[in-house]
Scaffold this motif. Sequence first.
Motif, short mmCIF file in Angstrom:
data_model
loop_
_atom_site.label_atom_id
_atom_site.label_comp_id
_atom_site.label_asym_id
_atom_site.label_seq_id
_atom_site.Cartn_x
_atom_site.Cartn_y
_atom_site.Cartn_z
N GLY A 1 -12.11 16.34 -3.67
CA GLY A 1 -12.27 16.26 -2.22
C GLY A 1 -11.91 14.90 -1.65
O GLY A 1 -10.98 14.23 -2.10
N GLU A 2 -12.68 14.50 -0.66
CA GLU A 2 -12.41 13.25 0.07
C GLU A 2 -12.47 12.02 -0.83
O GLU A 2 -11.85 11.01 -0.53
N SER A 3 -13.21 12.09 -1.91
CA SER A 3 -13.35 10.93 -2.81
C SER A 3 -12.02 10.49 -3.39
O SER A 3 -11.83 9.31 -3.70
N HIS A 4 -11.10 11.44 -3.57
CA HIS A 4 -9.80 11.10 -4.15
C HIS A 4 -8.66 11.68 -3.33
O HIS A 4 -7.64 12.11 -3.87
N LYS A 5 -8.82 11.68 -2.01
CA LYS A 5 -7.75 12.14 -1.13
C LYS A 5 -6.60 11.15 -1.23
O LYS A 5 -6.80 9.94 -1.09
N GLY A 6 -5.41 11.65 -1.49
CA GLY A 6 -4.24 10.79 -1.61
C GLY A 6 -3.41 10.80 -0.35
O GLY A 6 -3.44 11.76 0.43
N TYR A 7 -2.65 9.74 -0.16
CA TYR A 7 -1.75 9.65 1.00
C TYR A 7 -0.66 8.63 0.71
O TYR A 7 -0.75 7.84 -0.22
N VAL A 8 0.37 8.67 1.54
CA VAL A 8 1.46 7.70 1.44
C VAL A 8 1.08 6.52 2.32
O VAL A 8 1.07 6.62 3.54
N GLY A 9 0.73 5.42 1.69
CA GLY A 9 0.32 4.23 2.41
C GLY A 9 1.48 3.26 2.58
O GLY A 9 2.54 3.43 1.99
N SER A 10 1.26 2.26 3.40
CA SER A 10 2.32 1.30 3.67
C SER A 10 1.92 -0.10 3.21
O SER A 10 0.74 -0.42 3.08
N VAL A 11 2.95 -0.90 2.99
CA VAL A 11 2.78 -2.29 2.59
C VAL A 11 3.65 -3.13 3.51
O VAL A 11 4.83 -2.81 3.74
N LEU A 12 3.09 -4.19 4.05
CA LEU A 12 3.82 -5.08 4.95
C LEU A 12 4.75 -5.99 4.14
O LEU A 12 4.60 -6.13 2.93
N PRO A 13 5.71 -6.63 4.81
CA PRO A 13 6.65 -7.50 4.09
C PRO A 13 5.99 -8.59 3.25
O PRO A 13 6.52 -8.99 2.22
N ASP A 14 4.79 -9.05 3.66
CA ASP A 14 4.12 -10.11 2.89
C ASP A 14 3.31 -9.56 1.71
O ASP A 14 2.64 -10.30 1.01
N GLY A 15 3.37 -8.24 1.50
CA GLY A 15 2.67 -7.62 0.38
C GLY A 15 1.27 -7.14 0.71
O GLY A 15 0.61 -6.53 -0.14
N SER A 16 0.81 -7.38 1.92
CA SER A 16 -0.54 -6.94 2.29
C SER A 16 -0.52 -5.51 2.81
O SER A 16 0.52 -4.97 3.18
N GLU A 17 -1.70 -4.93 2.85
CA GLU A 17 -1.86 -3.58 3.37
C GLU A 17 -2.38 -3.68 4.80
O GLU A 17 -3.37 -4.36 5.04
N PRO A 18 -1.72 -3.02 5.75
CA PRO A 18 -2.16 -3.13 7.14
C PRO A 18 -3.49 -2.43 7.39
O PRO A 18 -3.89 -1.53 6.65
#
Length: 194
Positions: A8-25
Motif C-alpha cells: 500500500g501507501e508504505s511503498h507507493k512508487g513514483y517517478v521523482g525528479s532531481v534538480l541540476p544540483d542533485g537535490s530533490e525538490p
Amino acid sequence: MTWMTEFGESHKGYVGSVLPDGSEPKPVHLDPGSGADFRTTREWWAYSGQLGRPKAAFVRGCCACGWRGASSPIDWEQLSDEDDVLDVAGLHKDWSAHIEAVERATVPLPAALDELLHQLETVLDTLVGDAPAAALRAAEVLGRLSRRTGRLAAGAVQDDGPLQWEALGTALGVAPEKARARVTHYLLLGVGGR
C-alpha cells in the motif's frame, strides 16, 4: 503515475525528479482553480520550470519509504511534443527490484496459507463479476476474520516482550512507525468489544 503493491501507501512508487544540483525538490502544491482542495505531488512532470517551479534535470524511481533509484537525464526538448511520453520502464524496473528486496526481508507466510490466499483472491475476483452481492458478503466475513486475527496477533506480538519497531517494520514490509500504528490499531479493536 504511481505504482502500488500489497504494501500500500508504505511503498507507493513514483517517478521523482532531481534538480541540476542533485537535490530533490520540495513537493509542489497544485491549485485546482476554485476551492480549498489543494493537492501536492512530487512527480517529475510538476518540475518543468513553468509557473515559477524549478526545472528538473533528472528523473528516478522513488518510493514513499524513502528509497531512491539511480538518476536518468530528462530531455525536455524531446518532451515538448504532447505525443511524446517519458520512458519510465527502467525506473519502474529499479523500483520493482526495491520492492522485491522488501518482500524478501518480510516474514514469510507458510506455503499452504500463501497458496490458499492466492486461490481465495481468484475466487473472489470471479465472484465480483458473477455475484457481486455474494462478493460483498464475503468481504464482510473476511473483514471480521482479519480484524479478529489482527487483534490476536498484535496481542501476541506485544506479549513476546519489548517490541523492536524496526525489526517488526522489516518483517511486515513497512516503516517502523507504520508497524507501531498497525499494532496499536489492532490492539484498540479489542477495546470495547468486537
